[in-house]
Design an enzyme around this catalytic site. Sequence first.
Site, PDB file in Angstrom:
ATOM      1  N   LYS A  56       0.854  -1.187   0.000  1.00  0.00           N
ATOM      2  CA  LYS A  56       0.000   0.000   0.000  1.00  0.00           C
ATOM      3  C   LYS A  56       0.887   1.234   0.000  1.00  0.00           C
ATOM      4  CE  LYS A  56      -1.795   2.343   3.291  1.00  0.00           C
ATOM      5  NZ  LYS A  56      -1.447   3.634   2.665  1.00  0.00           N
ATOM      6  N   GLU A 107      11.015   1.342   9.230  1.00  0.00           N
ATOM      7  CA  GLU A 107      12.003   2.360   8.824  1.00  0.00           C
ATOM      8  C   GLU A 107      11.349   3.711   9.048  1.00  0.00           C
ATOM      9  OE1 GLU A 107      14.963   1.611   8.108  1.00  0.00           O
ATOM     10  OE2 GLU A 107      14.774  -0.535   7.768  1.00  0.00           O
ATOM     11  N   CYS A 147      14.375  11.133   4.860  1.00  0.00           N
ATOM     12  CA  CYS A 147      14.556  10.720   6.257  1.00  0.00           C
ATOM     13  C   CYS A 147      16.012  10.860   6.703  1.00  0.00           C
ATOM     14  CB  CYS A 147      14.058   9.301   6.447  1.00  0.00           C
ATOM     15  SG  CYS A 147      14.719   8.199   5.208  1.00  0.00           S
ATOM     16  N   GLU A 206      11.307  16.347  13.402  1.00  0.00           N
ATOM     17  CA  GLU A 206      11.416  16.298  11.945  1.00  0.00           C
ATOM     18  C   GLU A 206      10.585  17.427  11.342  1.00  0.00           C
ATOM     19  OE1 GLU A 206      10.029  12.459  10.473  1.00  0.00           O
ATOM     20  OE2 GLU A 206      11.825  12.299   9.262  1.00  0.00           O
TER      21      GLU A 206
HETATM   22  P1  NAD Z   1       3.138   8.258   7.493  1.00  0.00           P
HETATM   23  O1  NAD Z   1       3.565   7.497   8.690  1.00  0.00           O
HETATM   24  O2  NAD Z   1       2.127   9.322   7.676  1.00  0.00           O
HETATM   25  O3  NAD Z   1       2.534   7.281   6.383  1.00  0.00           O
HETATM   26  C1  NAD Z   1       3.293   6.220   5.850  1.00  0.00           C
HETATM   27  C2  NAD Z   1       2.349   5.168   5.330  1.00  0.00           C
HETATM   28  O4  NAD Z   1       1.607   4.599   6.401  1.00  0.00           O
HETATM   29  C3  NAD Z   1       1.309   5.673   4.337  1.00  0.00           C
HETATM   30  O5  NAD Z   1       1.150   4.705   3.315  1.00  0.00           O
HETATM   31  C4  NAD Z   1       0.064   5.796   5.190  1.00  0.00           C
HETATM   32  O6  NAD Z   1      -1.139   5.730   4.453  1.00  0.00           O
HETATM   33  C5  NAD Z   1       0.211   4.593   6.097  1.00  0.00           C
HETATM   34  N1  NAD Z   1      -0.513   4.656   7.364  1.00  0.00           N
HETATM   35  C6  NAD Z   1      -0.841   5.759   8.091  1.00  0.00           C
HETATM   36  N2  NAD Z   1      -1.458   5.389   9.243  1.00  0.00           N
HETATM   37  C7  NAD Z   1      -1.510   4.035   9.245  1.00  0.00           C
HETATM   38  C8  NAD Z   1      -2.012   3.056  10.163  1.00  0.00           C
HETATM   39  N3  NAD Z   1      -2.583   3.409  11.322  1.00  0.00           N
HETATM   40  N4  NAD Z   1      -1.897   1.763   9.834  1.00  0.00           N
HETATM   41  C9  NAD Z   1      -1.304   1.377   8.687  1.00  0.00           C
HETATM   42  N5  NAD Z   1      -0.812   2.254   7.759  1.00  0.00           N
HETATM   43  C10 NAD Z   1      -0.915   3.567   8.051  1.00  0.00           C
HETATM   44  O7  NAD Z   1       4.473   8.818   6.838  1.00  0.00           O
HETATM   45  P2  NAD Z   1       4.610   9.785   5.588  1.00  0.00           P
HETATM   46  O8  NAD Z   1       4.255  11.156   6.054  1.00  0.00           O
HETATM   47  O9  NAD Z   1       3.925   9.192   4.405  1.00  0.00           O
HETATM   48  O10 NAD Z   1       6.191   9.697   5.269  1.00  0.00           O
HETATM   49  C11 NAD Z   1       7.142  10.533   5.842  1.00  0.00           C
HETATM   50  C12 NAD Z   1       7.854   9.806   6.976  1.00  0.00           C
HETATM   51  O11 NAD Z   1       8.524   8.653   6.457  1.00  0.00           O
HETATM   52  C13 NAD Z   1       8.941  10.652   7.613  1.00  0.00           C
HETATM   53  O12 NAD Z   1       8.857  10.530   9.003  1.00  0.00           O
HETATM   54  C14 NAD Z   1      10.233  10.022   7.092  1.00  0.00           C
HETATM   55  O13 NAD Z   1      11.344  10.222   7.919  1.00  0.00           O
HETATM   56  C15 NAD Z   1       9.850   8.585   6.979  1.00  0.00           C
HETATM   57  N6  NAD Z   1      10.737   7.868   6.045  1.00  0.00           N
HETATM   58  C16 NAD Z   1      11.662   6.994   6.559  1.00  0.00           C
HETATM   59  C17 NAD Z   1      12.547   6.308   5.713  1.00  0.00           C
HETATM   60  C18 NAD Z   1      13.566   5.341   6.259  1.00  0.00           C
HETATM   61  O14 NAD Z   1      14.198   4.612   5.470  1.00  0.00           O
HETATM   62  N7  NAD Z   1      13.765   5.283   7.567  1.00  0.00           N
HETATM   63  C19 NAD Z   1      12.467   6.516   4.334  1.00  0.00           C
HETATM   64  C20 NAD Z   1      11.523   7.409   3.842  1.00  0.00           C
HETATM   65  C21 NAD Z   1      10.657   8.078   4.716  1.00  0.00           C
END
Ligand code: NAD
Length: 499
Positions: A182, A256, A290, A387
Amino acid sequence: MTSKKIMRNTSLRHFPLIINGKEITHGSQDLVAPATGEVFATVAVATVKDVQDAVKAAVIAQKSWVALSPAERSNALLKFADALEQHSEQLANLESENAGKPIKLAKYSDIPVAIDNIRYFAGVLRRIEGVGAGSYMGGYSSMIERVPVGVVAAITPWNYPFMMAAWKLGPALAAGNAVVIKPAPNTPTTTIEMARIAISAGLPAGLINVLTGGAEVGEAMVTHKNVRMVTFTGSTRTGRRIGELAGLGTKRVTLELGGKAPFIVFDDADLEAAVQGAVAGAFINAGQDCTQAARIYVQQKSFDTFLKRFKAVTSTIRMGKLGSESTDMGPLTSQVHREKVHGMVLAAKKQKIKIELGGELPKGAGFYYPPTILVNAPQNSSVVQEEIFGPVVVVNSFKDEAEAIELANDTIYGLAASVWTLNIQRAFRVSSALEFGTVWVNDHLPLTSEMPTGGMKDSGVGKDLSHYALEEYTIPKHVMFDTSGDARKGWHFTIFGDQ
Ligand code: NAD
């Protein structure tokens, strides 16, 4: 701050869900191009019933996929990578439009790097092996098989949609699993295209299923009884929720999560290299990375020189049309996200933190935000600790090595860090003292398929990339043989003997 009205184009592409090799088109959600603020496509909306169908298809597909020999699986993944490469221009354009990336970033980095990840895992799967096979007890022999987990639920964020999908699919499929993935609700297009290409390249129906939607669909995936592993990339807050749900279902999980990378510049560094590295590290993908160099710490004597030059080079960053190769930085992902980023800058201003560059909301279409440099922010301020996930960076100073390490490690995050020095002993000392999953010396950002990435502390659990990721997607299974052929021998007989 008020949200602008979203404009709609007339003839729109509609992206489907992919379940069991079929395109499912029900529901419609608008997709907005971050560079224009206009709707450029629509996407189907997944339901909980779609989650059940996708997992069911994945369970069946996984059985036949794992029955293939490693050579057959490897060849199938190589064909998949070749097909992605044939479509790389189209994928780069779509990623650029949907995720708001300058074409240079999509075309020369995200898409080719992701394809290389798939090729890497196609190769390395042929040497999956268990260690420790041998005889460890008289009359017995042991072997280790590394078996796939089964069905993996993958949930990815909006900042690198195609690359994050590849980071999950590569090791999961290589290890013999099937995947239900997803993408983030606002950036699903290239993941859907990836699954379409996989099917046209001959990967079995049901091996890669793509669902859309947000938390509701995500939670239905994580809690489905036939999903045996959850691999998540996203925010620390969502990661904790997913970890909790996965724990309740006794599922494997990799998380991650967020980061707030320190970038430490010593007086003995090559200052020009550090400046160039800081500009790329801070403003890559408009700071929505990130591993972004979010906290730049410069040793006192070099502080003024570094800041002057950093500001000068940052001022040359070109924002503009995504399709132009002269554009260096694109917009933020959404209006809501831009409001969040700007809100954090305004809060810093209120706290009298100096804004050296940027910090103004630009006029015009799209969700652009200028490169912004904040200076001398208190270590406990939110711009140092939280962040921001935008083109906003803090430049602070430090006195000596001990203070640099203390400030750098003073964070809940532990994803990535860099140290800039030409003193080899200092480079060793500081890199080993930093509590981060990746530490670069005299660079910031580069990753390779062969080396792991993943966090310590609140940046997560487990690894993406490299053979370490492959291990996350397999279970070491111990098979023990009685080699004696003697019914009255064996350790149990010493306990239950004398009959
Ligand atoms: P997010 O946590 O809001 O969403 C990520 C994903 O999770 C989306 O697909 C979202 O629809 C889904 N999601 C949200 N709530 C959920 C739930 N309760 N259950 C299951 N799925 C759910 O993150 P974002 O805003 O899309 O991405 C940015 C974040 O990602 C930043 O914090 C960034 O640091 C992190 N990131 C980390 C890495 C890494 O390798 N560590 C890489 C890229 C991004």
